[in-house]
Design a protein around this motif. Structure first.
Motif, PDB file in Angstrom:
ATOM      1  N   THR A   1       0.846  -1.187   0.000  1.00 50.45           N
ATOM      2  CA  THR A   1       0.000   0.000   0.000  1.00 50.45           C
ATOM      3  C   THR A   1       0.879   1.234   0.000  1.00 50.45           C
ATOM      4  O   THR A   1       1.812   1.339   0.805  1.00 50.45           O
ATOM      5  CB  THR A   1      -0.933   0.029   1.228  1.00 50.45           C
ATOM      6  OG1 THR A   1      -1.798  -1.104   1.188  1.00 50.45           O
ATOM      7  CG2 THR A   1      -1.785   1.292   1.221  1.00 50.45           C
TER       8      THR A   1
ATOM      9  N   GLU B   1       0.693   5.672  -0.461  1.00 52.13           N
ATOM     10  CA  GLU B   1      -0.153   6.868  -0.497  1.00 52.13           C
ATOM     11  C   GLU B   1       0.328   7.777  -1.618  1.00 52.13           C
ATOM     12  O   GLU B   1       1.519   8.112  -1.705  1.00 52.13           O
ATOM     13  CB  GLU B   1      -0.073   7.609   0.837  1.00 52.13           C
ATOM     14  CG  GLU B   1      -1.001   8.797   0.943  1.00 52.13           C
ATOM     15  CD  GLU B   1      -2.395   8.420   1.421  1.00 52.13           C
ATOM     16  OE1 GLU B   1      -3.283   9.279   1.352  1.00 52.13           O
ATOM     17  OE2 GLU B   1      -2.595   7.271   1.853  1.00 52.13           O
TER      18      GLU B   1
ATOM     19  N   ASP C   1      -8.305   3.280  -2.857  1.00 57.34           N
ATOM     20  CA  ASP C   1      -9.177   3.369  -1.698  1.00 57.34           C
ATOM     21  C   ASP C   1     -10.489   4.043  -2.123  1.00 57.34           C
ATOM     22  O   ASP C   1     -10.484   5.198  -2.549  1.00 57.34           O
ATOM     23  CB  ASP C   1      -8.494   4.189  -0.605  1.00 57.34           C
ATOM     24  CG  ASP C   1      -9.343   4.335   0.644  1.00 57.34           C
ATOM     25  OD1 ASP C   1     -10.504   3.893   0.663  1.00 57.34           O
ATOM     26  OD2 ASP C   1      -8.830   4.916   1.620  1.00 57.34           O
TER      27      ASP C   1
ATOM     28  N   THR D   1      -3.437   0.032  -3.274  1.00 51.52           N
ATOM     29  CA  THR D   1      -3.084  -1.282  -2.740  1.00 51.52           C
ATOM     30  C   THR D   1      -2.945  -2.273  -3.893  1.00 51.52           C
ATOM     31  O   THR D   1      -3.793  -2.325  -4.782  1.00 51.52           O
ATOM     32  CB  THR D   1      -4.136  -1.795  -1.741  1.00 51.52           C
ATOM     33  OG1 THR D   1      -4.213  -0.881  -0.642  1.00 51.52           O
ATOM     34  CG2 THR D   1      -3.763  -3.165  -1.206  1.00 51.52           C
TER      35      THR D   1
END
Length: 212
Positions: free
Chosen positions: A19, A21, A51, A118
């Motif tokens: 994962t 960001e 997400d 992810t």
């Protein structure tokens, strides 16, 4: 020309997930997995999941680039239920995309706001060799751990010393650092990457980070 990245992973059949960001704008991303059970080092675009709480449907996208740096294909993130039951990527807004990428390839993930990406799959093992074309090659760290730039090697028979280079990019796509390939014996006994042409570079590339 062959480009090789060395990995410390030697065990087989390690399954997990990664994962990361994003920042708003361009993110050069490389998944550190292949599809579970795949005979080749590839993964499917729909193994990459955003997400749903923070993604921007029909706006967040993946861009595939050619050796000139031009976008040759774009895939947009579609919420669950709009095309198929699960969220997916689409190129034509009518069907879910079904395209496999080679491991080690990087691409742009363009997001309107920070969002978690992810990817689940099987960890790559051993060294990864990629054939580089003349011009820009969008490659990345497909290892599950940080990679020292000196663990990336070029085929000395075909590499161009002082010309072939690695470019590290920011979220706007601008080059923030360049490292040049130096033949064996010029700075140290083995060939290496340098930033200042006077010493071997020391730079760590995080897992999943793409570069040119």
């Amino acid at each position: 020309m062959a480009f090789q990245a060395k990995s410390d992973v030697v065990s087989s059949d390690i399954v997990g997930y990664q994962t990361k960001e994003t920042v708003s704008g361009f993110n050069f991303f490389t998944p550190t997995f292949k599809q579970v059970g795949a005979l080749t080092d590839t993964y499917n675009i729909n193994d990459i999941v955003l997400d749903p709480e923070t993604a921007t449907p029909y706006g967040d996208n993946i861009q595939i680039l050619d050796e000139g740096g031009s976008t040759v294909a774009s895939y947009y993130w579609i919420p669950a239920g709009d095309i198929v039951e699960t969220a997916c990527w689409t190129e034509d807004f009518g069907t879910a995309a079904d395209i496999d990428f080679s491991s080690g390839m990087s691409f742009i993930v363009d997001t309107s706001a920070p969002v978690a990406i992810t990817v689940a799959g099987q960890v790559l093992k051993g060294n990864l060799t990629v054939t580089a074309n003349a011009g820009f090659n969008f490659i990345g760290n497909a290892s599950p751990s940080a990679m020292d730039i000196q663990s990336i090697t070029l085929d000395e028979a075909t590499a161009t010393g002082y010309g072939d280079n690695i470019q590290i990019l920011d979220e706007g796509g601008s080059t923030i650092a360049s490292y040049y390939w130096i033949p064996a014996g010029d700075i140290q006994e083995t060939a290496c990457w340098t930033e200042d042409f006077g010493s071997a570079a020391s730079y760590s590339i995080d897992p999943g980070v793409g570069f040119i």
